[in-house]
Structure formats: structure tokens, C-alpha cells
Design a protein around this motif. Sequence first.
Motif, PDB file in Angstrom:
ATOM      1  N   THR A 193       0.837  -1.198   0.000  1.00 50.40           N
ATOM      2  CA  THR A 193       0.000   0.000   0.000  1.00 50.40           C
ATOM      3  C   THR A 193       0.871   1.247   0.000  1.00 50.40           C
ATOM      4  OG1 THR A 193      -1.709  -1.174   1.244  1.00 50.40           O
ATOM      5  CG2 THR A 193      -1.847   1.223   1.202  1.00 50.40           C
ATOM      6  N   PHE A 194       1.906   1.221   0.824  1.00 54.98           N
ATOM      7  CA  PHE A 194       2.834   2.342   0.911  1.00 54.98           C
ATOM      8  C   PHE A 194       3.435   2.634  -0.462  1.00 54.98           C
ATOM      9  CE2 PHE A 194       5.506   4.197   4.560  1.00 54.98           C
ATOM     10  CZ  PHE A 194       5.776   5.359   3.855  1.00 54.98           C
ATOM     11  N   SER A 195       3.884   1.584  -1.158  1.00 53.09           N
ATOM     12  CA  SER A 195       4.564   1.785  -2.442  1.00 53.09           C
ATOM     13  C   SER A 195       3.624   2.285  -3.527  1.00 53.09           C
ATOM     14  CB  SER A 195       5.229   0.484  -2.890  1.00 53.09           C
ATOM     15  OG  SER A 195       4.267  -0.526  -3.120  1.00 53.09           O
ATOM     16  N   PHE A 252       9.778   3.561   5.251  1.00 54.54           N
ATOM     17  CA  PHE A 252       9.534   2.832   4.011  1.00 54.54           C
ATOM     18  C   PHE A 252      10.617   1.796   3.765  1.00 54.54           C
ATOM     19  CE2 PHE A 252      10.327   2.335  -0.550  1.00 54.54           C
ATOM     20  CZ  PHE A 252       9.092   1.842  -0.959  1.00 54.54           C
ATOM     21  N   TYR A 253      11.878   2.193   3.895  1.00 52.68           N
ATOM     22  CA  TYR A 253      12.967   1.258   3.617  1.00 52.68           C
ATOM     23  C   TYR A 253      13.037   0.145   4.666  1.00 52.68           C
ATOM     24  CZ  TYR A 253      14.557   4.317  -0.086  1.00 52.68           C
ATOM     25  OH  TYR A 253      14.628   5.060  -1.253  1.00 52.68           O
ATOM     26  N   HIS A 254      12.661   0.472   5.891  1.00 53.96           N
ATOM     27  CA  HIS A 254      12.607  -0.554   6.936  1.00 53.96           C
ATOM     28  C   HIS A 254      11.538  -1.587   6.601  1.00 53.96           C
ATOM     29  CE1 HIS A 254      12.903  -2.393  10.869  1.00 53.96           C
ATOM     30  NE2 HIS A 254      11.625  -2.158  11.104  1.00 53.96           N
ATOM     31  N   GLU A 255      10.371  -1.117   6.159  1.00 55.19           N
ATOM     32  CA  GLU A 255       9.297  -2.022   5.762  1.00 55.19           C
ATOM     33  C   GLU A 255       9.708  -2.841   4.541  1.00 55.19           C
ATOM     34  OE1 GLU A 255       6.221  -2.754   7.102  1.00 55.19           O
ATOM     35  OE2 GLU A 255       7.091  -1.688   8.788  1.00 55.19           O
ATOM     36  N   TYR A 256      10.382  -2.195   3.598  1.00 56.43           N
ATOM     37  CA  TYR A 256      10.833  -2.900   2.394  1.00 56.43           C
ATOM     38  C   TYR A 256      11.754  -4.054   2.765  1.00 56.43           C
ATOM     39  CZ  TYR A 256      13.229  -3.864  -1.987  1.00 56.43           C
ATOM     40  OH  TYR A 256      13.746  -4.497  -3.075  1.00 56.43           O
ATOM     41  N   ASP A 257      12.679  -3.809   3.679  1.00 54.57           N
ATOM     42  CA  ASP A 257      13.626  -4.852   4.086  1.00 54.57           C
ATOM     43  C   ASP A 257      12.900  -6.029   4.720  1.00 54.57           C
ATOM     44  OD1 ASP A 257      16.454  -5.751   4.650  1.00 54.57           O
ATOM     45  OD2 ASP A 257      15.708  -5.639   6.700  1.00 54.57           O
ATOM     46  N   LYS A 258      11.948  -5.737   5.600  1.00 55.21           N
ATOM     47  CA  LYS A 258      11.202  -6.815   6.266  1.00 55.21           C
ATOM     48  C   LYS A 258      10.359  -7.604   5.276  1.00 55.21           C
ATOM     49  CE  LYS A 258       9.132  -4.497   9.564  1.00 55.21           C
ATOM     50  NZ  LYS A 258       8.273  -4.250  10.751  1.00 55.21           N
ATOM     51  N   ARG A 259       9.651  -6.909   4.400  1.00 56.27           N
ATOM     52  CA  ARG A 259       8.745  -7.587   3.473  1.00 56.27           C
ATOM     53  C   ARG A 259       9.509  -8.366   2.397  1.00 56.27           C
ATOM     54  NH1 ARG A 259       5.964  -7.745   7.419  1.00 56.27           N
ATOM     55  NH2 ARG A 259       5.170  -5.749   8.145  1.00 56.27           N
ATOM     56  N   PHE A 260      10.654  -7.833   1.990  1.00 51.17           N
ATOM     57  CA  PHE A 260      11.478  -8.564   1.029  1.00 51.17           C
ATOM     58  C   PHE A 260      11.927  -9.890   1.643  1.00 51.17           C
ATOM     59  CE2 PHE A 260      15.577  -9.601  -0.953  1.00 51.17           C
ATOM     60  CZ  PHE A 260      15.196  -9.638  -2.290  1.00 51.17           C
ATOM     61  N   SER A 261      12.311  -9.860   2.904  1.00 53.75           N
ATOM     62  CA  SER A 261      12.709 -11.091   3.601  1.00 53.75           C
ATOM     63  C   SER A 261      11.540 -12.057   3.697  1.00 53.75           C
ATOM     64  CB  SER A 261      13.229 -10.759   5.005  1.00 53.75           C
ATOM     65  OG  SER A 261      14.402  -9.976   4.946  1.00 53.75           O
TER      66      SER A 261
END
Length: 203
Positions: free
Chosen positions: A67-69, A111-120
Motif C-alpha cells: 500500500t505504501f509503495s 519505508f525502507y525498513h518495511e521494504y527490508d522486512k517484506r522482502f525477507s
Amino acid sequence: MGKKFLTELDKNALFTEVKAKTEIIREGQKNKFVPFLIKGSIRVFTLNDGRELIYYYIRANDSCLMTFSSIFTDYISRVYAIAEEDSEVMLIPVSVVHEWLITFPEINRVFYHEYDKRFSDVMSMVNDAVFHRLDKRVLNYIKQQMSVTGNNPIKLTHREIASNLGTSREVVSRVLKKMENEGEISQTKEGIKVPMNENVIQG
């Protein structure tokens, strides 16, 4: 981020209670808000021929990366999001988040923190689907749900497990029976139980 940000947050944030199994957003729907989860859990997934492919779970103090992206493109949701349990969500209008990214650059870290978690999360899902046998995937799914809800035993139907793993109810029933015979789980009227000496995976 200081008093100015807290004032803006107080002015723009909407808080809402979401009952378990309630759909929050669906694929193709225009995103009007970026959700931040205060408590509870939310399942984020896509559908293919009626079968779910889970991307990740949102936990307390998390936001939905997908949603953020979308605020950087067309605001259209590419996923479904459903509350796994009774939850409380803070909603920030996407137009406001857009402004905040300029006014409060520190938000980019979120945003980048969420990206790192979701990518994992997504990499773990792909690894599970490609390299693990179905019985391992079923057990991992059960443990994941226990981690989300804190319940053991946990109420899960064979059809629900099948839908989330992209297989049939009959296959899941056979796998669960095999796992029960081997002592990996037990099935009772209270739900599916994993022995206490089995480690519950952390989502």
C-alpha cells in the motif's frame, strides 16, 4: 521527528477497529489511506484462480509495504489485505503521506525498513514453496499461524490451509493425517496442536 510531526499526526490520523476476517483492501481498489497496525494482525496476499498466495503478515507497529509503495505510482492496490484477528489500525490519507515524505524526510526510513522486512518475508515464502515438501510447508504454515495468534492448539480448517498453500483440501487432509500419525501434530475439537517441544517459527 518533533512536535510539528506529532501535531500533523494528531490532525490527520484516523483510528479504526477491524473485526477478524474483515477485508481491508482488495486488488484493483484505489488506496485512499496508508494503514499502520496498532494491534492485531493482517494477512496480505494475492489470488490466482481462487487460490491465495500469501506475501506477508502485518503485525503491531508495522505498515503495509504494498500500500505504501502504491502512493508512488497509481494508488491502485495490487493485493488483498484481511484482518486475521480483531485489530486496531491507524489510517493516514495517501495525499498526506505524500506531503510528509517531503516535509519529514525521516519517514523514508520507515519505508525502507518495511521494504527490508517484506522482502525477507517474500524470499522466505518463495524458498518454502520451491524447496520444501508439502508436509514441511503445511507444518510451517501452522506454526506461523500460532506465532501470529499465540494459540496452540489453533483453529484452522483443512480448506483454509489448502487455500493458503495453493493445493486441495483432500491433499492437505492426507498430509495432516500423516503428520498426526508421525506425532508432529495432533488434531482435536479444539484445533490443531503442535507438541511443545516443537519450535514455533517466528514471522
